[in-house]
Design a protein around this motif. Sequence first.
Motif, PDB file in Angstrom:
ATOM      1  N   ILE A  42       0.760  -1.013  -0.038  1.00 20.97           N
ATOM      2  CA  ILE A  42       0.250   0.052   0.082  1.00 20.97           C
ATOM      3  C   ILE A  42       0.853   1.175  -0.053  1.00 20.97           C
ATOM      4  N   MET A  43       1.888   1.258   0.902  1.00 20.75           N
ATOM      5  CA  MET A  43       2.876   2.363   1.107  1.00 20.75           C
ATOM      6  C   MET A  43       3.622   2.702  -0.058  1.00 20.75           C
ATOM      7  N   ARG A  44       4.019   1.656  -0.793  1.00 22.52           N
ATOM      8  CA  ARG A  44       4.965   1.797  -2.187  1.00 22.52           C
ATOM      9  C   ARG A  44       4.005   2.301  -3.075  1.00 22.52           C
ATOM     10  N   SER A  45       2.759   1.634  -3.348  1.00 23.20           N
ATOM     11  CA  SER A  45       1.816   1.990  -4.350  1.00 23.20           C
ATOM     12  C   SER A  45       1.415   3.182  -4.248  1.00 23.20           C
ATOM     13  N   ALA A  46       1.165   3.915  -2.989  1.00 25.56           N
ATOM     14  CA  ALA A  46       0.699   5.225  -2.826  1.00 25.56           C
ATOM     15  C   ALA A  46       1.887   6.386  -3.450  1.00 25.56           C
ATOM     16  N   ARG A  47       3.054   5.918  -2.795  1.00 25.22           N
ATOM     17  CA  ARG A  47       4.074   6.885  -3.148  1.00 25.22           C
ATOM     18  C   ARG A  47       4.276   6.908  -4.822  1.00 25.22           C
TER      19      ARG A  47
ATOM     20  N   GLU B  47       4.054   9.325 -10.357  1.00 21.57           N
ATOM     21  CA  GLU B  47       3.584   9.324 -11.497  1.00 21.57           C
ATOM     22  C   GLU B  47       2.734  10.130 -12.235  1.00 21.57           C
ATOM     23  N   HIS B  48       1.520  10.438 -11.047  1.00 22.60           N
ATOM     24  CA  HIS B  48       0.397  11.226 -11.399  1.00 22.60           C
ATOM     25  C   HIS B  48       0.486  12.670 -11.002  1.00 22.60           C
ATOM     26  N   GLY B  49       1.319  12.822  -9.951  1.00 21.24           N
ATOM     27  CA  GLY B  49       1.497  14.156  -9.572  1.00 21.24           C
ATOM     28  C   GLY B  49       0.299  14.804  -8.469  1.00 21.24           C
ATOM     29  N   GLU B  50      -0.287  13.351  -8.098  1.00 19.89           N
ATOM     30  CA  GLU B  50      -1.584  13.888  -6.824  1.00 19.89           C
ATOM     31  C   GLU B  50      -1.827  12.363  -6.195  1.00 19.89           C
ATOM     32  N   ALA B  51      -2.305  12.530  -5.095  1.00 20.67           N
ATOM     33  CA  ALA B  51      -2.420  11.269  -4.239  1.00 20.67           C
ATOM     34  C   ALA B  51      -3.479  10.609  -5.095  1.00 20.67           C
ATOM     35  N   PRO B  52      -3.534   9.197  -4.809  1.00 21.90           N
ATOM     36  CA  PRO B  52      -4.448   8.341  -5.294  1.00 21.90           C
ATOM     37  C   PRO B  52      -5.735   8.524  -4.448  1.00 21.90           C
ATOM     38  N   SER B  53      -6.945   8.063  -5.070  1.00 24.71           N
ATOM     39  CA  SER B  53      -8.203   7.813  -4.308  1.00 24.71           C
ATOM     40  C   SER B  53      -8.023   6.489  -3.732  1.00 24.71           C
TER      41      SER B  53
ATOM     42  N   HIS C 122      -8.675   1.248   2.601  1.00 24.22           N
ATOM     43  CA  HIS C 122      -9.061   2.138   3.544  1.00 24.22           C
ATOM     44  C   HIS C 122      -8.767   1.752   5.072  1.00 24.22           C
ATOM     45  N   TYR C 123      -8.879   0.311   5.349  1.00 20.80           N
ATOM     46  CA  TYR C 123      -8.483  -0.384   6.487  1.00 20.80           C
ATOM     47  C   TYR C 123      -7.055  -0.267   6.690  1.00 20.80           C
ATOM     48  N   GLN C 124      -6.207  -0.643   5.617  1.00 17.63           N
ATOM     49  CA  GLN C 124      -4.975  -0.882   5.659  1.00 17.63           C
ATOM     50  C   GLN C 124      -4.245   0.696   6.153  1.00 17.63           C
ATOM     51  N   VAL C 125      -4.790   1.549   5.325  1.00 15.89           N
ATOM     52  CA  VAL C 125      -4.287   3.156   5.301  1.00 15.89           C
ATOM     53  C   VAL C 125      -4.379   3.484   6.737  1.00 15.89           C
ATOM     54  N   LYS C 126      -5.802   3.104   7.362  1.00 14.97           N
ATOM     55  CA  LYS C 126      -6.060   3.571   8.701  1.00 14.97           C
ATOM     56  C   LYS C 126      -5.096   2.984   9.763  1.00 14.97           C
ATOM     57  N   ARG C 127      -4.625   1.761   9.616  1.00 12.35           N
ATOM     58  CA  ARG C 127      -3.730   1.027  10.439  1.00 12.35           C
ATOM     59  C   ARG C 127      -2.428   1.668  10.195  1.00 12.35           C
ATOM     60  N   LEU C 128      -2.110   2.008   9.049  1.00 17.60           N
ATOM     61  CA  LEU C 128      -0.487   2.594   9.002  1.00 17.60           C
ATOM     62  C   LEU C 128      -0.406   3.868   9.464  1.00 17.60           C
ATOM     63  N   ARG C 129      -1.703   4.611   9.419  1.00 17.90           N
ATOM     64  CA  ARG C 129      -1.590   6.139   9.829  1.00 17.90           C
ATOM     65  C   ARG C 129      -1.539   6.123  11.449  1.00 17.90           C
ATOM     66  N   ALA C 130      -2.229   4.805  12.114  1.00 20.96           N
ATOM     67  CA  ALA C 130      -2.109   4.654  13.418  1.00 20.96           C
ATOM     68  C   ALA C 130      -0.682   4.373  13.862  1.00 20.96           C
ATOM     69  N   GLN C 131       0.043   3.735  12.968  1.00 18.67           N
ATOM     70  CA  GLN C 131       1.405   3.447  13.422  1.00 18.67           C
ATOM     71  C   GLN C 131       2.497   4.599  13.056  1.00 18.67           C
TER      72      GLN C 131
ATOM     73  N   VAL D 109       2.713   6.342  10.016  1.00 18.97           N
ATOM     74  CA  VAL D 109       3.169   6.269   8.450  1.00 18.97           C
ATOM     75  C   VAL D 109       2.319   7.207   7.722  1.00 18.97           C
ATOM     76  N   THR D 110       2.698   8.120   6.895  1.00 13.54           N
ATOM     77  CA  THR D 110       1.905   8.821   6.293  1.00 13.54           C
ATOM     78  C   THR D 110       1.643   8.324   5.126  1.00 13.54           C
ATOM     79  N   VAL D 111       0.291   8.190   4.742  1.00 15.14           N
ATOM     80  CA  VAL D 111       0.043   7.702   3.290  1.00 15.14           C
ATOM     81  C   VAL D 111      -0.941   8.630   2.818  1.00 15.14           C
ATOM     82  N   GLN D 112      -0.694   9.355   1.766  1.00 13.22           N
ATOM     83  CA  GLN D 112      -1.813  10.224   1.331  1.00 13.22           C
ATOM     84  C   GLN D 112      -2.752   9.766   0.335  1.00 13.22           C
ATOM     85  N   THR D 113      -3.828  10.036   0.461  1.00 13.78           N
ATOM     86  CA  THR D 113      -5.103   9.548  -0.357  1.00 13.78           C
ATOM     87  C   THR D 113      -5.913  10.834  -0.581  1.00 13.78           C
TER      88      THR D 113
END
Length: 71
Positions: free
Chosen positions: A10-15, A20-26, A43-52, A54-58
């Motif tokens: 998830i983290m690598r895909s978001a980055r 590639e697109h210049g904006e965060a993914p939905s 959403h569940y995984q992003v929520k868990r990452l943020r709780a730890q 880790v910044t993941v932009q969506t």
Amino acid sequence: MNLTERQTRIMRSARAWVAEHGEAPSLKELAQAAGLSSASSAHYQVKRLRAQGVTVQTRGRPSMRCPHCGQ
């Protein structure tokens, strides 16, 4: 920090999406890019990452509400 394989994907895909697109993914785009079955899984995984800490932009879906009055 111990991340699961799915969280790492998830983290690598978001980055990669931002690079590639210049904006965060939905969440739907993130789920597809990471090979997940649904946006709710992402959403569940992003929520868990943020709780730890880790910044993941969506990118949220645009609201059809007026930004001034909320209607």
